[in-house]
Design a protein around this motif. Structure first.
Motif, mmCIF file in Angstrom:
data_model
loop_
_atom_site.group_PDB
_atom_site.id
_atom_site.type_symbol
_atom_site.label_atom_id
_atom_site.label_comp_id
_atom_site.label_asym_id
_atom_site.label_seq_id
_atom_site.Cartn_x
_atom_site.Cartn_y
_atom_site.Cartn_z
ATOM 1 N N ARG A 185 2.244 -1.575 -7.861
ATOM 2 C CA ARG A 185 1.365 -1.140 -6.122
ATOM 3 C C ARG A 185 0.191 -0.111 -6.111
ATOM 4 N NH1 ARG A 185 3.410 2.123 -1.917
ATOM 5 N NH2 ARG A 185 2.509 3.585 -3.178
ATOM 6 N N ASP A 186 0.395 0.760 -7.348
ATOM 7 C CA ASP A 186 -0.619 1.747 -7.309
ATOM 8 C C ASP A 186 -1.388 1.078 -8.138
ATOM 9 O OD1 ASP A 186 0.909 3.718 -5.848
ATOM 10 O OD2 ASP A 186 1.935 4.592 -7.186
ATOM 11 N N ARG A 187 -1.342 0.880 -9.196
ATOM 12 C CA ARG A 187 -1.757 0.156 -10.476
ATOM 13 C C ARG A 187 -2.793 -1.505 -9.975
ATOM 14 N NH1 ARG A 187 -0.875 0.316 -16.199
ATOM 15 N NH2 ARG A 187 -1.106 -1.997 -16.427
ATOM 16 N N LYS A 188 -2.622 -2.300 -8.992
ATOM 17 C CA LYS A 188 -3.062 -3.114 -8.102
ATOM 18 C C LYS A 188 -4.063 -1.805 -7.465
ATOM 19 C CE LYS A 188 -3.113 -6.887 -5.285
ATOM 20 N NZ LYS A 188 -1.834 -7.751 -5.078
ATOM 21 N N ALA A 242 -5.433 0.782 -7.381
ATOM 22 C CA ALA A 242 -7.031 1.445 -8.480
ATOM 23 C C ALA A 242 -7.113 0.476 -9.025
ATOM 24 C CB ALA A 242 -5.744 1.943 -9.389
ATOM 25 N N ALA A 243 -7.146 -0.485 -9.417
ATOM 26 C CA ALA A 243 -7.997 -1.488 -9.819
ATOM 27 C C ALA A 243 -8.752 -2.490 -8.104
ATOM 28 C CB ALA A 243 -7.278 -3.036 -10.668
ATOM 29 N N SER A 244 -8.165 -2.180 -7.040
ATOM 30 C CA SER A 244 -8.924 -2.649 -6.221
ATOM 31 C C SER A 244 -10.089 -1.966 -5.775
ATOM 32 C CB SER A 244 -7.987 -3.148 -5.463
ATOM 33 O OG SER A 244 -8.599 -3.587 -4.180
ATOM 34 N N ARG A 245 -9.415 -0.868 -5.382
ATOM 35 C CA ARG A 245 -10.836 1.097 -5.131
ATOM 36 C C ARG A 245 -11.575 0.377 -6.212
ATOM 37 N NH1 ARG A 245 -6.395 3.357 -4.115
ATOM 38 N NH2 ARG A 245 -6.074 4.597 -5.993
ATOM 39 N N ALA A 246 -11.722 0.581 -7.914
ATOM 40 C CA ALA A 246 -12.203 0.490 -9.061
ATOM 41 C C ALA A 246 -13.146 -1.031 -8.735
ATOM 42 C CB ALA A 246 -11.872 0.520 -9.820
ATOM 43 N N ALA A 247 -12.704 -2.440 -7.986
ATOM 44 C CA ALA A 247 -13.763 -3.130 -7.774
ATOM 45 C C ALA A 247 -14.384 -3.036 -7.123
ATOM 46 C CB ALA A 247 -12.820 -4.224 -8.108
ATOM 47 N N SER A 248 -13.430 -2.083 -6.250
ATOM 48 C CA SER A 248 -14.942 -2.209 -4.835
ATOM 49 C C SER A 248 -16.211 -1.007 -4.955
ATOM 50 C CB SER A 248 -13.657 -1.569 -3.833
ATOM 51 O OG SER A 248 -14.549 -1.496 -2.116
ATOM 52 N N GLU A 249 -15.836 -0.277 -5.653
ATOM 53 C CA GLU A 249 -16.722 0.318 -6.534
ATOM 54 C C GLU A 249 -17.499 0.232 -6.847
ATOM 55 O OE1 GLU A 249 -14.776 4.410 -8.146
ATOM 56 O OE2 GLU A 249 -13.091 4.693 -5.897
ATOM 57 N N ALA A 250 -17.232 -0.351 -7.883
ATOM 58 C CA ALA A 250 -18.228 -1.386 -8.355
ATOM 59 C C ALA A 250 -18.870 -2.398 -8.146
ATOM 60 C CB ALA A 250 -17.571 -2.282 -9.554
#
Length: 379
Positions: free
Chosen positions: A349-352, A354-362
């Motif tokens: 869940r944390d990895r998902k 984190a990936a979602s936050r990274a995609a949103s920030e990008a």
């Protein structure tokens, strides 16, 4: 040519992984007869290897001496008392059965007295199910005990082999514990480096595994021993027959959340109330609630801590399933597997996230860049 080499590499790599899995499964199957001994050897190393390392530093680096001292301490504190408890438990069970067989303890009379003390409405309810034939109940109870003893007698032919297996398992456990206590850190590093996981995921899971094993052992074994000891002493002081057996049962049932020691002392208190032993019943209820019960409420949070706390229903199901699948060893294996299950999915869940936050920030960064370019170069 490159594609051919790539396919060859992938095929050989997959073949090696398959070989690793097969050999690992084969080695696990080889160790199956001594599964319990290996498990408790590993647990002993996890619990006491840090103590051994500190003692070795205090002794000027003499690791063999430090390991021998710790291992002798484990034998004196855990192994010998467990063996003595088992012998005493067998003697107590034999004595209790002798009293039942000789009529000193009359199960039928106990059931009759309990029935007579119940309200009439409850007596009518019981009568509907034909449970008032106390002679038949006593006969069935005695027959079940006789069948159990016959089964035990049938196993006496293999007692020598069983004793040899026990000694062999104990020897394997102590032998393994010695080397794991002495060189546990080195072996742990070898296992950690070989795990096919990312470094952060691997280190987090290993740390959680060690934390859960230590917390489980502290929060179950210590609480079970304390509650069983208190329960046995209280039953003995109240003059209840088979106090040692009841104490061991309370220690065992303390492993199960939401059930606990009450499954033993509550029916006993009800029987004492129903048969007119009001003083003993009141003392047992008080001790059960405010002494035996408070041990779990006070000690377990201190010993386990908040980091490894799981919902009670998860602990209950995992413990029962572990006991069903692995026997007595399951009270450790079940909660550990459940805790690792929760840890793995928490990391997923944390990895998902984190990936979602990274995609949103990008995406936000790309939007801000586009807006800045649009402002700098208006059409």
């Amino acid at each position: 040519m490159r594609a051919s080499r790539k396919r060859t590499f992938e095929f050989e790599d997959g073949g090696f992984i398959t070989l690793v899995v097969l050999i690992t499964v084969g080695f696990a199957y080889l160790l199956a007869p001594y599964f319990g001994a290996v498990l408790w050897g590993v647990i002993a190393a996890i619990m006491f290897q840090p103590m051994t390392a500190r003692l070795a530093r205090m002794l000027g680096g003499r690791a063999n001496l430090a390991t021998s001292i710790v291992l002798l301490g484990l034998v004196a504190v855990f192994v010998v008392p467990t063996i003595l408890l088992g012998i005493s438990l067998v003697n107590e069970a034999t004595n209790l059965y002798g009293q039942i067989s000789s009529g000193q303890i009359d199960i039928g009379k106990m059931i009759h007295d309990l029935h007579a003390a119940l309200p009439e409405s409850v007596q009518r309810f019981i009568a509907q199910y034909g449970l008032t034939d106390f002679g038949r109940l006593r006969s069935e109870f005695g027959s079940s005990i006789s069948s159990s003893l016959q089964s035990i007698a049938g196993r006496l032919l293999t007692v020598g082999q069983g004793a040899l297996s026990f000694v062999a398992g104990l020897g394997v456990m102590l032998y393994l514990s010695y080397f794991l206590l002495r060189d546990g850190e080195r072996y742990g590093n070898l296992v950690r480096d070989a795990l096919p996981l990312h470094d952060d995921t691997r280190d987090s899971l290993i740390q959680h595994f060690l934390l859960v094993v230590r917390a489980t052992m502290r929060g179950t074994v210590v609480v079970a021993v304390v509650q069983g000891l208190l329960g046995g002493v209280i039953f003995s002081l109240l003059g209840i027959e088979g106090a040692l057996i009841w104490g061991v049962m309370m220690g065992f049932f303390s492993l199960l959340p939401a059930v606990g020691t009450g499954i033993v002392w509550v029916p006993t208190a009800i029987y004492l109330f129903a048969t007119g032993e009001l003083g003993k019943a009141a003392i047992l209820v008080f001790c059960g609630v405010f002494i035996i019960g408070m041990v779990d409420n006070v000690l377990r949070p201190i010993l386990v801590g908040r980091d490894t706390r799981m919902p009670d229903f998860v602990v209950l199901i995992a413990t029962l399933a572990g006991l069903e699948l692995f026997g007595l060893n399951g009270f450790v294996i079940g909660p550990v597997i459940a805790a690792l299950f929760m840890a793995v999915w928490t990391q997923q869940r944390d990895r998902k996230l984190a990936a979602s936050r990274a995609a949103s920030e990008a995406a936000n960064e790309a939007r801000r860049t586009a807006e800045a370019n649009a402002e700098a170069h208006p059409s």
